[in-house]
Each structure stands twice: as structure tokens, then as C-alpha cells.
Design a protein around this motif. Sequence first.
Motif, PDB file in Angstrom:
ATOM      1  N   GLN A 117      53.636  31.336  60.778  1.00 56.47           N
ATOM      2  CA  GLN A 117      52.470  32.035  60.238  1.00 56.47           C
ATOM      3  C   GLN A 117      52.380  31.850  58.735  1.00 56.47           C
ATOM      4  OE1 GLN A 117      52.298  36.185  61.260  1.00 56.47           O
ATOM      5  NE2 GLN A 117      50.314  36.501  60.307  1.00 56.47           N
ATOM      6  N   GLU A 118      53.537  31.833  58.074  1.00 59.33           N
ATOM      7  CA  GLU A 118      53.539  31.645  56.618  1.00 59.33           C
ATOM      8  C   GLU A 118      52.885  30.313  56.238  1.00 59.33           C
ATOM      9  OE1 GLU A 118      56.505  34.636  57.664  1.00 59.33           O
ATOM     10  OE2 GLU A 118      56.191  32.600  58.393  1.00 59.33           O
ATOM     11  N   ALA A 119      53.255  29.257  56.944  1.00 54.27           N
ATOM     12  CA  ALA A 119      52.701  27.940  56.654  1.00 54.27           C
ATOM     13  C   ALA A 119      51.209  27.881  56.989  1.00 54.27           C
ATOM     14  CB  ALA A 119      53.458  26.868  57.435  1.00 54.27           C
ATOM     15  N   MET A 120      50.799  28.580  58.044  1.00 54.52           N
ATOM     16  CA  MET A 120      49.383  28.606  58.422  1.00 54.52           C
ATOM     17  C   MET A 120      48.546  29.292  57.349  1.00 54.52           C
ATOM     18  SD  MET A 120      49.857  29.443  62.493  1.00 54.52           S
ATOM     19  CE  MET A 120      48.110  29.587  62.909  1.00 54.52           C
ATOM     20  N   PRO A 134      61.069  15.674  60.663  1.00 53.71           N
ATOM     21  CA  PRO A 134      61.744  16.559  59.717  1.00 53.71           C
ATOM     22  C   PRO A 134      61.120  17.954  59.766  1.00 53.71           C
ATOM     23  CG  PRO A 134      61.271  14.452  58.697  1.00 53.71           C
ATOM     24  CD  PRO A 134      60.558  14.448  60.014  1.00 53.71           C
ATOM     25  N   MET A 135      61.944  18.962  60.007  1.00 53.26           N
ATOM     26  CA  MET A 135      61.465  20.334  60.088  1.00 53.26           C
ATOM     27  C   MET A 135      61.991  21.114  58.888  1.00 53.26           C
ATOM     28  SD  MET A 135      61.836  23.757  60.747  1.00 53.26           S
ATOM     29  CE  MET A 135      63.501  23.950  61.427  1.00 53.26           C
ATOM     30  N   ILE A 136      61.078  21.638  58.094  1.00 51.07           N
ATOM     31  CA  ILE A 136      61.454  22.435  56.930  1.00 51.07           C
ATOM     32  C   ILE A 136      61.272  23.905  57.284  1.00 51.07           C
ATOM     33  CG2 ILE A 136      60.999  22.913  54.498  1.00 51.07           C
ATOM     34  CD1 ILE A 136      59.883  20.089  54.242  1.00 51.07           C
ATOM     35  N   PRO A 137      62.343  24.699  57.232  1.00 47.71           N
ATOM     36  CA  PRO A 137      62.251  26.124  57.605  1.00 47.71           C
ATOM     37  C   PRO A 137      61.624  26.954  56.493  1.00 47.71           C
ATOM     38  CG  PRO A 137      64.492  25.601  56.951  1.00 47.71           C
ATOM     39  CD  PRO A 137      63.721  24.308  56.898  1.00 47.71           C
ATOM     40  N   VAL A 138      60.324  27.123  56.549  1.00 50.64           N
ATOM     41  CA  VAL A 138      59.600  27.883  55.518  1.00 50.64           C
ATOM     42  C   VAL A 138      60.091  29.330  55.522  1.00 50.64           C
ATOM     43  CG1 VAL A 138      57.333  28.712  54.780  1.00 50.64           C
ATOM     44  CG2 VAL A 138      57.588  26.391  55.692  1.00 50.64           C
ATOM     45  N   ASP A 166      57.300  29.396  46.107  1.00 51.93           N
ATOM     46  CA  ASP A 166      57.984  28.184  46.561  1.00 51.93           C
ATOM     47  C   ASP A 166      57.347  27.644  47.837  1.00 51.93           C
ATOM     48  OD1 ASP A 166      60.500  27.950  44.745  1.00 51.93           O
ATOM     49  OD2 ASP A 166      60.464  30.039  45.341  1.00 51.93           O
ATOM     50  N   ASN A 167      56.971  28.549  48.736  1.00 55.03           N
ATOM     51  CA  ASN A 167      56.327  28.134  49.979  1.00 55.03           C
ATOM     52  C   ASN A 167      55.016  27.412  49.717  1.00 55.03           C
ATOM     53  OD1 ASN A 167      58.418  29.452  51.249  1.00 55.03           O
ATOM     54  ND2 ASN A 167      57.185  31.141  52.037  1.00 55.03           N
ATOM     55  N   LEU A 168      54.206  28.004  48.839  1.00 59.45           N
ATOM     56  CA  LEU A 168      52.894  27.420  48.542  1.00 59.45           C
ATOM     57  C   LEU A 168      53.041  26.075  47.840  1.00 59.45           C
ATOM     58  CD1 LEU A 168      49.842  28.067  48.779  1.00 59.45           C
ATOM     59  CD2 LEU A 168      49.957  28.901  46.431  1.00 59.45           C
TER      60      LEU A 168
END
Length: 318
Positions: A66-69, A141-145, A154-156
Amino acid sequence: MKRNLFFIFLAAFLLLTACSETGEQNASTTKKDNKEEEQSSNQEITYLGEKYEIPTKVETIVTASQEAMEDAAILGIKPAGAIATAGEFPAYLGDSMSEAEQIGEKTQPSVEKLLQIKPDVILGTSKFQPEVAESLNKVAPMIPVSHISTNWKDNLLLLGQLSNETEKAESIIADYDKNVAETKENLQAKLSGKKVVMLRLRGGSLYIYPETVYFNPVLYTDLGLDVPDEVKAAKAQEMISLEKLAEMNPDYLFIQFEESENAESPTALADLESNSIWKSLDAVKNNQVYENVVDPMAAGGTAWSKTTFLTAFAELFK
């Protein structure tokens, strides 16, 4: 005659040996070139102190959290795939998921679906179980947000970097910081010494959060409001009784209520509002209770959530 045959065989042997060495050298050179080409097609990025190797050219992004969305929505990026809730994308994200294929539920996205999409990068969540993270990394590659609110910048910036929208991400952060400073200055006198609390009604029960979780960082970290002792003491999402809430007696209350989170208690909000203890709260008596100022499904600790909540907050108290 024998002497001549000996020299002929010797010459043939040397010729075959030379050809073999040349072939091995060529094979070695080809292997080295392929390896260098493979390495040159990747890049290494750093996110929250960890390094990740991803394709140099990132075109297909899947938002598996959800954070990435929410970050994609505020940056105007349309991912190729995203998690769904009850078979749907959150309505509050508008058309930002209009090009995305559903990849399953948030706790365990479908590997089969991801293999069909062929993402360059998967933006997952730090809440994934180790076995889920491992299976996704076999696809791409999976980045754990991070799901921690205080890591929102940092996420943004991570998604900004992946999508060549770093400048836009930095602008969103700068605008937010500017709006925080203005709101803080405008409301300092009005809210100084006041008790402001964010509640969430889930499963028919009331919950509070620690000061660094959900929307609380906007209130207590960014705007610098006083942190109630009960919020300070909370270690995670914690249930709070009406009696305990009455002891807190907030001056201002924000309450988030989503019907799908209260499916077995659909009248929970109405029941709460008719309760005599609830009616005794100063915030209720003074009409300072605000319901769903941000969509109740919002994550709380993202650029989208924080920006939307800050705007609503400033508008209420201007």
C-alpha cells in the motif's frame, strides 16, 4: 622415413594444441564479455542503508504494498501491477492504478501473475514474511518498502529514483515541509496545551497508535503538538476502552471508520456516538470530533497520506 613421420605427427600435434588453446581463450573471452554485459545492464542502488541490484533501465514496476501504491499515486506513476483488497484497488487512489493488473492479496502476491507481468522491480513491504520475500525475489528484485511512517521520504525518493521522477519527489517533500512550517505557525497559539488524538474504529473497537505510527507523526513530530501520555505509552496499535478515553478527555478527536473493517459491527460508529461516556468527552461536547478527514483506508505514513491529512487539518483549524 620414420624420422619424417615423426616430424609430421609432431607438427600435427602442435597445431591441434594451438587450436585448442585458441578455442579455450575465445570461449573464456566470450564468457567474460557476457558477464560484463550482464553486469553493465544492472545498477546498484541504496535504500535505507541496504544495497539492491536492479536493471539499469527500469520500465515495468509492480507495487506490492500500500505504501508503494500511495507513492505511485502522488508521483503520477502508473504501475504494471498492484495488490488488491477484496478484488479491487482503493478508490481513493483515483486512476493511478488504471494500468495495473491485480497481483493478489497484500500478504502474499501471486508469483504466477508476477511471472506473466515480468516486472523489472517489485516494490514490496517490510512486513512480508521471509518466505514471501524469497519467492518474489526469484521473479525480480524485490525491495521491501518500509511500513514505518518516519521513513516516508526515503520511500518516496526510492520510487522517484526508479521512475526518473526524483525532482518531483523532492518537490513534494519540500512543499510538505513548507506547509508544515506554515500550519505550525498559524495554529501554535490555538492548539498549544491542547490534547489532540487520532483514533481508529476497527472490529467495533477503538484503537490508538504510538506517536511515530499511522497519522500521529503529522500531529506530534511535524506539527509539534503535545503527546498524550497514553500515546507515549503505546507500543503498537492498542485497543482503548471508552472509560480510558474519558480519562484522557481529548480536546480534539480524529476518528477513522471504514465499513469493511467493521463488517461484523456495522453500527459501531453510531453506537459509539450514542454512548453517554462518549458524549461526556470535551471534544464531543465542543463539536471538535472529525470523522474520516482522510480516506479511512489510507496508510497514514506515506507522502500521499501525510499531505492529504495536513491539508485537511490546516483547513479545519484555519
